[in-house]
Write a protein that holds these residues in place. Structure first.
Motif, PDB file in Angstrom:
ATOM      1  N   PHE A 151       0.831  -1.198   0.000  1.00  0.00           N
ATOM      2  CA  PHE A 151       0.000   0.000   0.000  1.00  0.00           C
ATOM      3  C   PHE A 151       0.871   1.257   0.000  1.00  0.00           C
ATOM      4  O   PHE A 151       0.547   2.253  -0.658  1.00  0.00           O
ATOM      5  N   GLN A 152       1.963   1.190   0.736  1.00  0.00           N
ATOM      6  CA  GLN A 152       2.874   2.328   0.799  1.00  0.00           C
ATOM      7  C   GLN A 152       3.491   2.590  -0.571  1.00  0.00           C
ATOM      8  O   GLN A 152       3.642   3.757  -0.980  1.00  0.00           O
ATOM      9  N   TYR A 154       2.281   1.641  -3.735  1.00  0.00           N
ATOM     10  CA  TYR A 154       1.389   1.991  -4.838  1.00  0.00           C
ATOM     11  C   TYR A 154       0.445   3.146  -4.507  1.00  0.00           C
ATOM     12  O   TYR A 154       0.208   4.015  -5.342  1.00  0.00           O
ATOM     13  N   LEU A 155      -0.131   3.152  -3.286  1.00  0.00           N
ATOM     14  CA  LEU A 155      -1.099   4.197  -2.949  1.00  0.00           C
ATOM     15  C   LEU A 155      -0.435   5.493  -2.509  1.00  0.00           C
ATOM     16  O   LEU A 155      -0.963   6.577  -2.753  1.00  0.00           O
ATOM     17  N   ALA A 156       0.708   5.380  -1.834  1.00  0.00           N
ATOM     18  CA  ALA A 156       1.370   6.588  -1.317  1.00  0.00           C
ATOM     19  C   ALA A 156       2.452   7.097  -2.268  1.00  0.00           C
ATOM     20  O   ALA A 156       2.440   8.269  -2.657  1.00  0.00           O
ATOM     21  N   LEU A 159       0.847   6.767  -6.503  1.00  0.00           N
ATOM     22  CA  LEU A 159      -0.360   7.564  -6.753  1.00  0.00           C
ATOM     23  C   LEU A 159      -0.416   8.834  -5.915  1.00  0.00           C
ATOM     24  O   LEU A 159      -1.147   9.769  -6.258  1.00  0.00           O
ATOM     25  N   LEU A 161      -1.756   9.302  -2.988  1.00  0.00           N
ATOM     26  CA  LEU A 161      -3.053   9.516  -2.355  1.00  0.00           C
ATOM     27  C   LEU A 161      -2.928   9.765  -0.851  1.00  0.00           C
ATOM     28  O   LEU A 161      -3.788  10.426  -0.259  1.00  0.00           O
ATOM     29  N   LEU A 183      -3.643   5.645   5.897  1.00  0.00           N
ATOM     30  CA  LEU A 183      -3.124   4.475   5.177  1.00  0.00           C
ATOM     31  C   LEU A 183      -2.781   3.321   6.128  1.00  0.00           C
ATOM     32  O   LEU A 183      -3.202   2.182   5.876  1.00  0.00           O
TER      33      LEU A 183
END
Length: 313
Positions: A151-152, A154-156, A159, A161, A183
């Motif tokens: 998550f860190q 790809y999302l942070a 992206l 986010l 997150l």
């Protein structure tokens, strides 16, 4: 009801007393001289003797134990060897991110697990039911540190986010600091939603097969009312139990997630205290976490009274 509450409170104090005893024994049962272990191999005999006097280790063991319990009962958990501050102040400074991380994670887990668990039980054997059980097993099997790193990444990082790590600067506002917890809360929420989902489904399955549920349906009562008002209310005690246990585990077990996201919480503090051999902080954290455990269990027991009146008897 008063007797019920008094029994739970008495049990809480007994558990805390046992934890105090265990915390006291941790340092005293460590191999070698505890003062020498705290200071490290480079300490001189004079420094070791001075620390033994400061910690009261040169006094009889019974006197040490009595003093430790009395001080702890008054909120004095000693002084940190690294920070040179009272342990209560050190723990209080790190409590905010851990508590809010646990709360946000629990809310996220409930948002995921409760409706899916209820609907999976209502549509037992359906594709959604089987998918929910399989997804819950998968979420429970994946290590939280791996989920956090993915998550860190790809999302942070990719992206953008969410903030990738940290807890904001010294001048960061409360809202900004809470943004850093979104997150990691999602990560912990996904991991811990599996247990709540399975308990919700199992508890609802038991209730939906009862005679009074069939009676309510035969009277023409709508399905939402049957499921939410009659079934869910009577299935609530096991669900409340697992929610309380999950919250306690989140408070005490968020160490890995705090390390991955570099959150300055109690878990991160305890890991650092172990590496620094800061035994007063370790003792204090053990006492605080155990106290939170028994307090959460007490609140859970009291919630039983509001959900099921039969518990009063």
């Amino acid at each position: 009801m008063t007797r019920y509450i008094l029994k739970r409170i008495l049990g809480m104090f007994i558990v805390i007393f046992l934890v105090l005893t265990i915390a006291f024994l941790i340092v005293r049962l460590a191999p070698g001289d505890p003062a020498a272990l705290m200071l490290g191999p480079e300490a001189t005999p004079e420094e070791t003797a001075a620390l033994r006097t400061e910690l009261g280790l040169d006094r009889p063991i019974v006197v040490q134990y009595f003093t430790f319990v009395v001080n702890a009962a008054q909120g004095d958990l000693g002084t940190s060897l690294f920070f040179r501050q009272p342990v209560t102040q050190v723990l209080a400074a790190r409590a905010e991110p851990t508590i809010f991380l646990a709360l946000f994670s629990l809310v996220f887990a409930l948002v995921i697990a409760t409706p899916i668990g209820i609907y999976a039980a209502y549509r037992r054997g359906s594709f959604l039911d089987q998918s929910a059980i399989s997804t819950a097993m998968l979420a429970a099997s994946i290590p939280s540190f791996w989920t956090g790193l993915m998550f860190q990444r790809y999302l942070a990082t990719d992206l953008g986010l969410f903030p990738a790590s940290g807890y904001g600067g010294p001048d960061a506002s409360f809202i900004e600091r809470m943004g850093y917890l979104i997150l990691p809360s999602i990560v912990l929420g996904i991991v811990n939603s599996a247990l709540i989902l399975r308990f919700t489904r199992a508890s609802m399955l038991d209730i939906l097969g009862e005679d009074y549920i069939r009676t309510a349906r035969s009277k023409g009562m709508g399905e939402p009312r049957v499921v939410l008002r009659h079934a869910l209310k009577n299935a609530a005690i096991p669900i409340i139990t697992v929610i309380g246990l999950t919250f306690a585990l989140l408070v005490s077990g968020a160490v890995v997630t705090e390390r991955v996201f570099n959150i300055p919480g109690m878990g991160n503090l305890v890991v650092s205290a172990v590496l620094r051999r800061d035994y007063p902080v370790i003792q204090g954290a053990l006492i605080v976490v155990a106290s939170l455990y028994v307090l959460i269990n007490l609140v859970t027991d009291l919630l039983y009274l509001t959900v099921d009146k039969r518990v009063r008897y």
